[in-house]
Design an enzyme around this catalytic site. Structure first.
Site, PDB file in Angstrom:
ATOM      1  N   ILE A 145      77.912  36.744  14.942  1.00 19.15           N
ATOM      2  CA  ILE A 145      78.134  38.022  15.612  1.00 19.15           C
ATOM      3  C   ILE A 145      79.252  38.744  14.886  1.00 19.15           C
ATOM      4  O   ILE A 145      80.299  38.159  14.594  1.00 19.15           O
ATOM      5  CB  ILE A 145      78.526  37.805  17.085  1.00 19.15           C
ATOM      6  N   SER A 148      78.970  44.835  13.698  1.00 24.81           N
ATOM      7  CA  SER A 148      77.751  45.646  13.696  1.00 24.81           C
ATOM      8  C   SER A 148      76.673  45.036  14.572  1.00 24.81           C
ATOM      9  O   SER A 148      75.580  45.570  14.662  1.00 24.81           O
ATOM     10  CB  SER A 148      77.234  45.795  12.274  1.00 24.81           C
ATOM     11  N   GLY A 149      76.951  43.935  15.195  1.00 24.72           N
ATOM     12  CA  GLY A 149      75.973  43.334  16.077  1.00 24.72           C
ATOM     13  C   GLY A 149      75.682  41.900  15.691  1.00 24.72           C
ATOM     14  O   GLY A 149      76.483  41.239  15.027  1.00 24.72           O
ATOM     15  N   LYS A 150      74.501  41.445  16.145  1.00 27.65           N
ATOM     16  CA  LYS A 150      74.174  40.037  15.924  1.00 27.65           C
ATOM     17  C   LYS A 150      73.463  39.855  14.599  1.00 27.65           C
ATOM     18  O   LYS A 150      72.718  40.718  14.166  1.00 27.65           O
ATOM     19  CB  LYS A 150      73.259  39.547  17.049  1.00 27.65           C
ATOM     20  N   LYS A 166      70.128  40.742   9.322  1.00 27.46           N
ATOM     21  CA  LYS A 166      71.166  41.663   9.796  1.00 27.46           C
ATOM     22  C   LYS A 166      70.514  43.014  10.069  1.00 27.46           C
ATOM     23  O   LYS A 166      69.790  43.532   9.219  1.00 27.46           O
ATOM     24  CB  LYS A 166      72.247  41.789   8.719  1.00 27.46           C
ATOM     25  N   ASP A 259      86.945  44.221   2.537  1.00 29.12           N
ATOM     26  CA  ASP A 259      86.953  43.450   3.784  1.00 29.12           C
ATOM     27  C   ASP A 259      86.873  41.950   3.483  1.00 29.12           C
ATOM     28  O   ASP A 259      86.119  41.217   4.119  1.00 29.12           O
ATOM     29  CB  ASP A 259      85.791  43.897   4.676  1.00 29.12           C
TER      30      ASP A 259
HETATM   31  N1  LIG Z   1      73.588  34.968   5.456  1.00 33.22           N
HETATM   32  C1  LIG Z   1      74.191  34.393   6.491  1.00 33.22           C
HETATM   33  N2  LIG Z   1      74.043  33.075   6.733  1.00 33.22           N
HETATM   34  C2  LIG Z   1      74.671  32.501   7.785  1.00 33.22           C
HETATM   35  N3  LIG Z   1      75.471  33.159   8.649  1.00 33.22           N
HETATM   36  C3  LIG Z   1      75.646  34.473   8.442  1.00 33.22           C
HETATM   37  C4  LIG Z   1      75.025  35.160   7.370  1.00 33.22           C
HETATM   38  N4  LIG Z   1      75.386  36.453   7.409  1.00 33.22           N
HETATM   39  C5  LIG Z   1      76.205  36.573   8.457  1.00 33.22           C
HETATM   40  N5  LIG Z   1      76.369  35.390   9.095  1.00 33.22           N
HETATM   41  C6  LIG Z   1      77.193  35.157  10.299  1.00 33.22           C
HETATM   42  O1  LIG Z   1      77.253  36.349  11.042  1.00 33.22           O
HETATM   43  C7  LIG Z   1      78.615  36.823  11.125  1.00 33.22           C
HETATM   44  C8  LIG Z   1      78.627  38.340  11.072  1.00 33.22           C
HETATM   45  O2  LIG Z   1      78.016  38.757   9.860  1.00 33.22           O
HETATM   46  P1  LIG Z   1      78.541  40.035   9.068  1.00 33.22           P
HETATM   47  O3  LIG Z   1      79.981  39.809   8.710  1.00 33.22           O
HETATM   48  O4  LIG Z   1      77.630  40.330   7.947  1.00 33.22           O
HETATM   49  O5  LIG Z   1      78.386  41.107  10.203  1.00 33.22           O
HETATM   50  P2  LIG Z   1      79.266  42.359  10.494  1.00 33.22           P
HETATM   51  O6  LIG Z   1      78.748  42.907  11.767  1.00 33.22           O
HETATM   52  O7  LIG Z   1      79.246  43.271   9.335  1.00 33.22           O
HETATM   53  O8  LIG Z   1      80.678  41.689  10.682  1.00 33.22           O
HETATM   54  P3  LIG Z   1      82.155  42.299  10.632  1.00 33.22           P
HETATM   55  O9  LIG Z   1      82.658  42.062  12.018  1.00 33.22           O
HETATM   56  O10 LIG Z   1      82.872  41.452   9.622  1.00 33.22           O
HETATM   57  O11 LIG Z   1      82.060  43.736  10.251  1.00 33.22           O
HETATM   58  C9  LIG Z   1      79.334  36.156   9.962  1.00 33.22           C
HETATM   59  O12 LIG Z   1      80.720  36.038  10.203  1.00 33.22           O
HETATM   60  C10 LIG Z   1      78.619  34.801   9.912  1.00 33.22           C
HETATM   61  O13 LIG Z   1      79.146  33.933  10.894  1.00 33.22           O
END
Ligand SMILES: Nc1ncnc2c1ncn2[C@@H]1O[C@H](COP(=O)(O)OP(=O)(O)OP(=O)(O)O)[C@@H](O)[C@H]1O
Length: 522
Positions: A145, A148-150, A166, A259
């Site tokens: 999570i 930007s969401g799950k 994503k 980041d």
């Molecule tokens: N390719 C992947 N494989 C396994 N886990 C993943 C992967 N991509 C993301 N995650 C998990 O999902 C979480 C959130 O992913 P990501 O950082 O891409 O999202 P975000 O919404 O952009 O986060 P942030 O809060 O950093 O902006 C990561 O911290 C990780 O735990």
């Protein structure tokens, strides 16, 4: 905190109604969010047909290559910070993208290697316009999570291989994220993009990014699972070498990640020995215009350098500061800068960041070699122009491991004679950071030394951490901070503004209900 601004996430968290609890992968079912999938409404756009992917199970990049070779849908972007000369004819771009995606990808089991040669810039990326559910089964399992969401699990229907999905709300910022990530994801220490879909849900256009699945999860969760016990210098060197290699590749092609943090470092396996560390989440990545410094606020406060907190112009060296923070956390178990009161951010914390005031408390740092501490000092220099560059860092003994690390601690570092404990010094009124009382400020060590003035630098013993003040655990702060960021993120681009009805604003609710009462009484 109230003075800080952060980039708005114009992404959405699709309300899947799925519990955040991780479900077993055996309970895969079509996610209700995706069952209602339909074609994008832009009908005159060339539409990708479902690809006939020859899937090689262990090489996700094969899919990427096939995707690229098959790609007929490329979106032109109109990003204000992009150079005009990079907008080229789609077919030309497409060819170049295909060439880049077809490149041989290094063996991911190697710890580091030569990064792929420089790739051309493009303002496009190949995407499918067909429903993602044609090719993938979306699971209810939440694997992460973020802001930007799950991030959900999904499985390639052809062979059941697991990937991470994503979902981003389509917009200029998320297109920039996908574009920069796509262009760089052939590096072995950057999470690979496997497929990109453009689908619309309930009238909301989304970018669905299928990523290689990193089964070891993110480094913050992994680090905390083992009790935030400091890693050895060797292990940290391995991580920084690999993530540094990714950052070097990005900086070489003039991209700042902006980041770099433990949550954005993903681990390919749960097994430490074979784990490859990969940089993910290009949500803040940016390519500054030539000879221009960046100005938009970004980063996460823990990892944010002074120039960002001060809202000054900054360049790629902001990533180097963040790498210094990552190194510090992994070696000690707590961050170099934090609020004395356990808050996600405080004026005192901001002041310490902007003045570069941090400590190497004896308990954790006495066993760490001086040369490693020096690397951190050079990364956490408040003046970005004096900060270690990525090329310098990759050449240091810490990374190359050419020199022995175990240099005994020398108490003269802190200006103390042997056996002498550091005497608390207190900030004078002028230097007392707002929000932290004078009583909160004791023992410590030394300011970072400018590499340029290193020879004559006098090491000033400064104080800021009271021995009894324990550095807060990372996750609790992180959760608090995420909540704050959630409310505060503002961007220099598109804003996603909630409607009053969906805002959940208490004041609005009170006024609405009192208004309703008044109407009823009338
Ligand atoms: N390719 C992947 N494989 C396994 N886990 C993943 C992967 N991509 C993301 N995650 C998990 O999902 C979480 C959130 O992913 P990501 O950082 O891409 O999202 P975000 O919404 O952009 O986060 P942030 O809060 O950093 O902006 C990561 O911290 C990780 O735990």
């Amino acid at each position: 905190m109230t003075e800080m601004m952060f980039e708005m996430d114009d992404m959405i968290s699709p309300d899947t109604g799925v519990s955040v609890t991780t479900l077993s992968s055996s309970r895969i079912s079509e996610n209700p969010f995706f069952s209602d999938i339909h074609q994008p409404h832009v009908s005159d756009r060339t539409v990708n047909q479902p690809m006939d992917i020859e899937f090689a199970p262990d090489t996700p990049t094969t899919v990427q290559r096939n995707l690229c070779l098959d790609a007929t849908s490329n979106m032109e972007l109109d990003l204000s910070d992009e150079d005009d000369d990079e907008v080229t004819a789609i077919t030309e771009e497409q060819k170049r993208l295909c060439v880049c995606a077809s490149r041989a990808v290094p063996d991911s089991t190697q710890e580091t290697g030569q990064p792929p040669s420089k790739i051309p810039f493009s303002t496009t990326f190949p995407s499918h316009l067909t429903p993602i559910t044609d090719d993938y089964q979306i699971a209810t399992e939440i694997i992460g999570i973020g802001e930007s969401g799950k991030v959900m699990a999904c499985y390639l229907k052809k062979n059941g291989q697991k990937f991470a999905l994503k979902v981003l709300r389509d917009g200029a910022k998320s297109r920039r994220e996908v574009q920069l990530h796509f262009l760089t994801c052939n590096h072995e220490n950057i999470v690979s993009i496997i497929d990109i879909y453009e689908n619309t849900f309930d009238g909301v256009k989304c970018l669905l990014v299928v990523l290689e699945y990193c089964e070891g999860g993110d480094l913050l969760t992994r680090f905390e699972k083992q009790g935030s016990e400091p890693y050895s210098e060797e292990k940290v060197a391995k991580i920084i070498r690999q993530i540094g290699s990714a950052v070097q590749y990005l900086h070489d092609i003039n991209i700042a990640h902006r980041d770099v943090k433990l949550e954005n470092i993903l681990c390919t396996t749960v097994d430490d020995e074979h784990c490859v560390y990969k940089l993910g989440d290009f949500g803040f990545a940016k390519r500054p215009e030539r000879n221009h410094l960046m100005e938009s606020p970004c980063c996460t406060p823990f990892y944010a350098p002074p120039e960002i907190l001060n809202r000054s112009s900054y360049d790629k060296s902001c990533d180097m500061w963040s790498l210094g923070v990552v190194m510090y956390i992994l070696l000690s178990g707590y961050p170099p800068f934090y609020s004395m009161k356990g808050l996600p951010f405080s004026p005192g914390m901001q002041q310490r960041i902007t003045t570069g005031l941090y400590a190497f408390p004896h308990e954790e740092w006495d066993t760490i070699s001086d040369s490693t501490k020096d690397e951190i000092r050079h990364l956490l220099l408040t003046n970005p122009s004096e900060r270690t560059t990525i090329d310098d860092l990759m050449d240091t003994p810490f990374i190359t491991r050419q020199k022995c690390l175990s240099i005994p601690y020398n108490s003269s570092d802190s200006g103390l004679s042997e056996g002498e404990s550091p005497q608390p010094q207190y900030f004078d009124k002028e230097h007392t950071p707002d929000g932290d009382t004078v009583e909160d400020m004791p023992p410590t060590i030394r300011m970072p030394i400018s590499r340029k003035s290193e020879a004559k630098a006098t090491i000033s013993a400064r104080t800021f951490i009271k021995p009894i003040v324990k550095a807060p655990r990372l996750h609790s702060i992180q959760e608090e901070m995420n909540r704050a960021l959630d409310m505060m993120r503002l961007g220099d681009e598109t804003c996603y503004i909630k409607t009053l009805q969906s805002s959940g604003n208490n004041l609005f609710e009170r006024r609405r209900s009192s208004n309703l009462n008044l109407q009823t009484q009338a």
